[in-house]
Structures are given as C-alpha cells and as structure tokens.
Design an enzyme around this catalytic site. Structure first.
Site, PDB file in Angstrom:
ATOM      1  CE  LYS A 267      69.558  91.681  22.708  1.00  0.00           C
ATOM      2  NZ  LYS A 267      70.344  92.649  23.470  1.00  0.00           N
ATOM      3  NE  ARG A 268      69.807  87.635  28.734  1.00  0.00           N
ATOM      4  CZ  ARG A 268      69.343  86.426  29.059  1.00  0.00           C
ATOM      5  NH1 ARG A 268      70.007  85.665  29.908  1.00  0.00           N
ATOM      6  NH2 ARG A 268      68.227  85.991  28.524  1.00  0.00           N
TER       7      ARG A 268
END
Ligand code: GLU
Length: 508
Positions: A267-268
């Site tokens: 997600k980062r």
C-alpha cells in the site's frame, strides 16, 4: 471412483481493504471454478479477534460484487456447508484439536505470557534472534509433554488457561505438489509448534483452514505465496486428522511486485508512487485513514479484472484484452507463472482505455453518469448517450469523461485566453458578432448547416476559416480540446451556443 466436483474457496481475514493480490487470488479461484464447472466459496476467516476490523467483511463482499466475481456460497448467500464465518463455527474445531492431542500429535501448553517471554530471552542468541516454541524449547516449558498426566488433568479441570499446540516432528520432510511451483518440500525442524487452539477456545488459522477445507469439501486451495511457509503445518494436519486422501491441491500464487521488481507491492508503494493498490476505497475505522481504490480512480471492473488476470497468467496467444467469459474458457493453472509479476500502473491504465473504447455507450452510461454526478455536473441520460461515443476514445479513466465532455452540460468557467488573445483582432470580433446574429434564424440546427454558414460568413469577412475555428472552440468549450466544434454546437443547442459566444466575446 467418480470425479469429485471442483470446489474452491477464497478465505480472507476481514482485516482491511482488499489489495490487488487478494483480488487476483479471488479471480484465479473464480476462473478455475467456472472453467471446471465447479463451486466458488467465500469463507470469512475471522478467528483472530484482535485483528478483526469493523466493516472489512462488507467491504470484501462489495468488492467481489463490483468485480463481478460473486461466490456461489458465502456468509450472505449461505449454502450447504455453512456457516461460512469461522467465528460462527467455533464449537466445531476443539474436537479435532483434542483428537490430535490423544493421538500424541498435539499437546496442551499452559505457559503464561511471562513464561513465553522468559523462554525467548533464554534462547535468544546471534544465531537464533527470535527463538520459537519448537522441539528444543517445548521440553523446557509447562505443557502436557513435560507435566505428568495427573498434573495436566488437574490443570485442565481447574480451568487453567491453555492452548493446544501441534507437536512438529523433529526431522521429517514434508512434501507436496504445488500446482504452480511443482514439488515443494520442507524440513519440519524449521517450523515451530504452531498454536492450533487458542486460550479463548478459538482455533487459529492453521487448524481452522484445514478443518474447514475438509468439511467444506474443498478440492483446490489457491492462495498467495506468503502462505507457503505455513503449508507444511497444514499438510501434516491433513495427515494427522486422517484426511490425507481428501487434501486439496495447493497452488501458491506468485507475488505482485513493485514496479521496479524489487519486493512485494505494498500500500505504501501506491502512496509513494501515486496509484491505488486496493480494489475500492477503504477507510480504516480505527484510524480514519483513507486509501484510494481502483474503482474510485476511475477504472472499469472489466479492465481491472482483465489487467489482474494477466498479472501472472497468459494464454500464450499474445492476446491481451479478454472478456470474463474468454478468461473463464481459456484459464488454466498450468499457465500461471512461477515468478512474481511486476505491477505497471501505466499498463493498468492502458487496459482501462482499451475497455472504454471497447464498451458500447449504454454499457458505459452508468459509470459516466456517476462520474458526472460526483462532479456535480447536471447531465441527462439522453445527453450522455449522445456524447459518450464522441469522446470515449479520448478517455483513459472514467473521470476523464467529465473533462472531455463536461462542457456539453455546463458553460466553461474560464477560457484558454493565451491560445486566443495573441491573434485576436477587431475583424474576428465583428465576424463573430455578425455570425451570432445569423445563428438566430439558422435552420435546421445541425452540424453541416452550421459549418456551411460559418464558412460562408468567413469568406464574406475575408478571414481564413482556420483562424476562426480555434476561437469558436474556446468560446464553446473553454480550451483546445473536444470533438468537432460544429457537432458541439449542434448538441448544446442554439440558445446555449449564442449565449456562450456572446459571453466569450466580452472576455476575449
Ligand atoms: N485467511 C487467510 C488470509 O487471510 C487465507 C489463506 C488461505 O487461503 O489459506 O489470506
């Protein structure tokens, strides 16, 4: 023996938004089930109360619906093997754990958190930075292997908090054939004595996944590669419970990698590189943190699914655009790649653009209607149906429709003056003043009629048509884009065209 009916499952833990990799797991399960005429089951693995997140199950259901990958059996639709939420099956698991204890393949462990911590400190060394509860440690701990039967029974009858752990064999090799990776083998000495039943009576994932895959008659279990290290525990449980012949065929799907190919896409990475990694928007109820999804970024589910199918699979023909029906008929696990698939957002957008081009206006209508409503641009369905075919080839994301065609419904809020003013002249101004007057009586109000009238007027004024078209476009649209300008005028109508030209003349 008659062939068993194919049954696959997607077994997510409701802990948050659904990552691309999760949706791809659903997709491969779904395609395989449909291809084989089998059943696709959704089972919610919510035995870890600490990781439970409110709303995550509904989110998963909504995602599957948006993607068009609806399960045949689920907590919502039910089915012959329910309940489909593990927390509602709690009482089913203990007897199996007890069976393993009585067979000598599992044991009760009474260690307190402090005792576990002390064990980790005691065994910690440079070679062993995070000591596990394994064959070496178990002989020094408080469990039914080190205590006498009488002591164990006394502790149990006093209701002493305890877990049940699998007793991993010390030197065995566990093998199985993975549908993607082929033969895989593990040395059991490297795996710790996983907890099977927790202090609260809930099973852990390891016990529950095996019991449920058995009870739900699952024939094939596809899941992400991150579960491969757990596979030996599961294989042993199948064997110890006497179900070896019913064990599903495993497939551990390769990871989806970062765009640079180094490591699992997270997600980062999406936040850092500006693209979504989740299927749909997700708001974490604990922190309020919002994560963008492909749906909200303006992806069509058809494109999203098509793109995901090809992240780790192809049919060998070079074809890239597939409908779901084509995917179902062409899919096979043999052609799933062993290596990780690198995610490329530009390629994902390419799929969406191709799908926008491919779909008919009526298929795009609900999505485009929503895009307009989201931006607060009033548009009728009849109006949208007319403009979608004109602009769709220029749209990559669904939001592009409002940029490419919003001017059909609302007058431009500003003008690209830099494109007009340098070449603007009194002559051009009076040309438009005259033409706009002529427009009042022009019949019929159609693009070719408008064009002829424009050209004739330009000739009379002695100005090249080419020099007048751009200003006209900017008057009607606001910028240097959009479909042929007389078609725009025909669609927005006489009154609006006259109004926009008059208004722009004051601004130029
Ligand atoms: N509950 C596991 C997960 O959250 C499922 C793994 C499996 O499919 O066995 O991914």
């Amino acid at each position: 023996m008659p062939e068993k009916k194919v049954r696959v499952r997607f077994a997510p833990s409701p802990t948050g938004g659904l990552h691309l990799g999760g949706v791809r797991t659903v997709l491969y399960n779904y395609l395989f089930a449909r291809n084989m005429g089998g059943d696709f089951v959704l089972r919610i693995e919510d035995t870890d109360q600490n990781r439970f997140v409110e709303g995550a199950e509904q989110y998963i259901l909504d995602c599957l619906r948006w993607c068009g990958l609806e399960p045949d059996e689920s907590p919502v639709s039910g089915g012959p093997f329910g309940p489909y939420r593990q927390s509602e099956r709690k009482s089913m698991y203990r007897p199996y754990a007890e069976q393993l204890v009585s067979q000598g393949q599992a044991y009760y462990a009474f260690d307190t958190p402090e005792e576990l911590e002390a064990m980790r400190t005691r065994f910690k060394s440079d070679q062993n930075p995070s000591p596990q509860y394994d064959a070496k440690a178990r002989s020094r701990m408080r469990n039914s292997l080190t205590l006498s039967d009488t002591e164990t029974r006394a502790l149990l009858s006093q209701g002493t908090p305890h877990v049940i752990r699998i007793k991993m064999p010390e030197q065995e090799t566990v093998r199985f054939t993975d549908m993607v990776r082929g033969e895989v083998s593990f040395d059991t000495g490297t795996v710790d004595d996983k907890v099977l039943l927790k202090g609260d009576g809930m099973p852990t994932y390891h016990l529950a996944v095996v019991v449920d895959d058995y009870l739900m008659k699952i024939t094939h279990a596809f899941r992400g590669e991150e579960w491969l290290p757990s596979a030996p525990v599961h294989v042993l449980l199948w064997k110890y419970l006497g179900w070896e012949n019913d064990m599903p065929q495993w497939a551990h799907l390769p990871l989806i990698l970062k765009p640079d190919g180094h490591g699992k896409l997270s997600k980062r990475d999406g936040d850092r590189l500006g693209f979504p990694v989740f299927a749909m928007n997700w708001t974490d109820p604990r922190t309020g943190e919002q994560t963008e999804g492909f749906r909200e970024r303006g992806f069509l589910p058809q494109a999203f699914i098509n793109m995901l199918a090809l992240l780790g699979w192809n049919d060998g023909s070079g074809q890239e655009i597939f409908t779901i029906e084509e995917l179902v008929s062409r899919f096979s696990m043999e052609r799933v790649h062993k290596g990780g698939a690198r995610f490329d957002f530009e390629k994902a957008k390419w799929f969406n653009h191709e799908w926008i081009k491919k779909l008919h206006a009526e298929e795009l209508l609900p999505y485009v209607r929503k895009a307009f409503a989201d931006k607060g641009i009033p548009a009728t369905d009849a109006g949208l149906m007319r403009i979608i075919p004109m602009v769709k080839d220029r749209c990559t994301l669904l939001g592009d429709f409002t940029e490419q065609a919003g001017f059909f419904f609302i007058a431009p809020a500003g003008y690209d003056l830099a494109a007009v003013q340098p070449k603007w002249s009194e002559g051009k101004k009076s040309f438009f003043e005259e033409w706009v007057t002529a427009l009042a009586g022009l019949e019929p109000w159609e693009a070719p009629v408008l064009e002829t009238s424009f050209k004739e007027a330009a000739e009379r004024a002695g100005i090249k048509t080419g020099e007048l078209l751009l200003p006209l476009r900017i008057m009607l649209v606001g910028g240097k884009f959009g479909p042929p300008v007389f078609e725009i005028a025909a669609i927005i109508g006489r009154e609006e065209t006259i109004h926009r030209i008059r208004k722009a003349l004051q601004a130029f």
